[in-house]
Design a protein around this motif. Structure first.
Motif, PDB file in Angstrom:
ATOM      1  N   TYR A   1      51.320  20.731 -76.981  1.00  0.00           N
ATOM      2  CA  TYR A   1      50.202  19.941 -76.450  1.00  0.00           C
ATOM      3  C   TYR A   1      49.394  20.768 -75.443  1.00  0.00           C
ATOM      4  N   MET A   2      50.117  21.450 -74.528  1.00  0.00           N
ATOM      5  CA  MET A   2      49.419  22.230 -73.486  1.00  0.00           C
ATOM      6  C   MET A   2      48.647  23.396 -74.087  1.00  0.00           C
ATOM      7  N   VAL A   3      49.261  24.054 -75.110  1.00  0.00           N
ATOM      8  CA  VAL A   3      48.556  25.171 -75.762  1.00  0.00           C
ATOM      9  C   VAL A   3      47.228  24.665 -76.330  1.00  0.00           C
ATOM     10  N   LEU A   4      47.304  23.523 -77.052  1.00  0.00           N
ATOM     11  CA  LEU A   4      46.098  23.010 -77.718  1.00  0.00           C
ATOM     12  C   LEU A   4      45.085  22.451 -76.722  1.00  0.00           C
ATOM     13  N   ALA A   5      45.592  21.828 -75.624  1.00  0.00           N
ATOM     14  CA  ALA A   5      44.686  21.211 -74.649  1.00  0.00           C
ATOM     15  C   ALA A   5      44.173  22.228 -73.635  1.00  0.00           C
ATOM     16  N   GLY A   6      44.882  23.349 -73.487  1.00  0.00           N
ATOM     17  CA  GLY A   6      44.536  24.293 -72.425  1.00  0.00           C
ATOM     18  C   GLY A   6      44.191  25.684 -72.914  1.00  0.00           C
ATOM     19  N   PRO A   7      45.126  26.619 -72.698  1.00  0.00           N
ATOM     20  CA  PRO A   7      44.792  28.037 -72.902  1.00  0.00           C
ATOM     21  C   PRO A   7      44.618  28.468 -74.355  1.00  0.00           C
ATOM     22  N   GLY A   8      45.083  27.666 -75.343  1.00  0.00           N
ATOM     23  CA  GLY A   8      45.034  28.095 -76.748  1.00  0.00           C
ATOM     24  C   GLY A   8      46.156  29.078 -77.037  1.00  0.00           C
ATOM     25  N   TRP A   9      46.134  29.665 -78.273  1.00  0.00           N
ATOM     26  CA  TRP A   9      47.224  30.564 -78.672  1.00  0.00           C
ATOM     27  C   TRP A   9      47.025  31.961 -78.083  1.00  0.00           C
ATOM     28  N   THR A  10      47.268  32.043 -76.792  1.00  0.00           N
ATOM     29  CA  THR A  10      47.192  33.334 -76.091  1.00  0.00           C
ATOM     30  C   THR A  10      48.448  34.140 -76.430  1.00  0.00           C
ATOM     31  N   GLY A  11      48.436  35.441 -76.063  1.00  0.00           N
ATOM     32  CA  GLY A  11      49.579  36.311 -76.355  1.00  0.00           C
ATOM     33  C   GLY A  11      50.885  35.766 -75.812  1.00  0.00           C
ATOM     34  N   TRP A  12      50.885  35.326 -74.546  1.00  0.00           N
ATOM     35  CA  TRP A  12      52.130  34.854 -73.926  1.00  0.00           C
ATOM     36  C   TRP A  12      52.635  33.570 -74.583  1.00  0.00           C
TER      37      TRP A  12
END
Ligand code: HEM
Length: 151
Positions: free
Chosen positions: A56-67
């Motif tokens: 949820y946080m990936v999709l709502a926030g930073p996206g699929w970043t390296g980390w």
């Protein structure tokens, strides 16, 4: 207060549970006790608490970043190797020494993911941090690998 903050809270509780389970696993490896029943219940709860809010946080926030990508891949590895180790220890098919190496390496990897989640390096650096976690886990296992020589 917002949904993102609540998701982060649940995610961190899942991570705390993962470390509690790793601690219990290390204790049971030393004492020969079994925590299989508890792991079977708390393991999936920890996985859900990490993965659902994590996604949820990936999709709502930073996206699929390296980390985030490295965090997800490393977590899948930790869970798969943990399940494999647990099942084989329970069935008497894995030596305590091998199980100890597996435990130390997974602990190193989990610590590396906490570093990646908080410092948020790029893909290469995130993967390098996980590699360092694996190396530290193996290094910590070296004393268990040395055969005891008779005096
Ligand atoms: C071993 C497994 C994991 C551990 C121990 C872990 C630990 C943490 C910790 C401690 C934080 C808080 C960082 C901060 O607020 O500064 C965090 C944040 C976060 N994690 Fe994880 N995590 C794990 C797996 C995952 C996975 C699999 C995903 C994605 C699918 C994920 C996505 C995120 C995101 C998006 C944040 C929020 C970052 C922010 O907004 O600052 N995590 N994680």
């Amino acid at each position: 207060m917002n949904w993102y903050a609540i998701a982060l809270f649940v995610h961190i509780v899942g991570a705390l549970l993962l470390f509690a389970l790793l601690t219990i696993e290390g204790f049971t490896l030393r004492t020969g006790m079994t925590a299989a029943q508890m792991n079977r219940i708390l393991g999936p709860i920890s996985a859900l608490a990490i993965l659902v809010p994590g996604m949820y946080m990936v999709l709502a926030g930073p996206g699929w970043t390296g980390w985030a990508v490295v965090g997800l891949a490393t977590y899948v590895l930790i869970a798969a190797v943990g399940a494999y180790t647990g099942i084989n220890v329970m069935r008497g098919r894995m030596a305590a020494r091998t199980a100890t190496i597996s435990w130390l390496v997974r602990t190193g990897m989990a610590l590396a993911v906490v570093f990646d989640m908080t410092v948020k390096p790029d893909l290469i650096a995130s993967a390098a941090v996980v590699a360092v976690g694996v190396i530290l886990g193996v290094a910590a296992a070296v004393p268990t690998l040395r055969a005891v020589r008779p005096a």
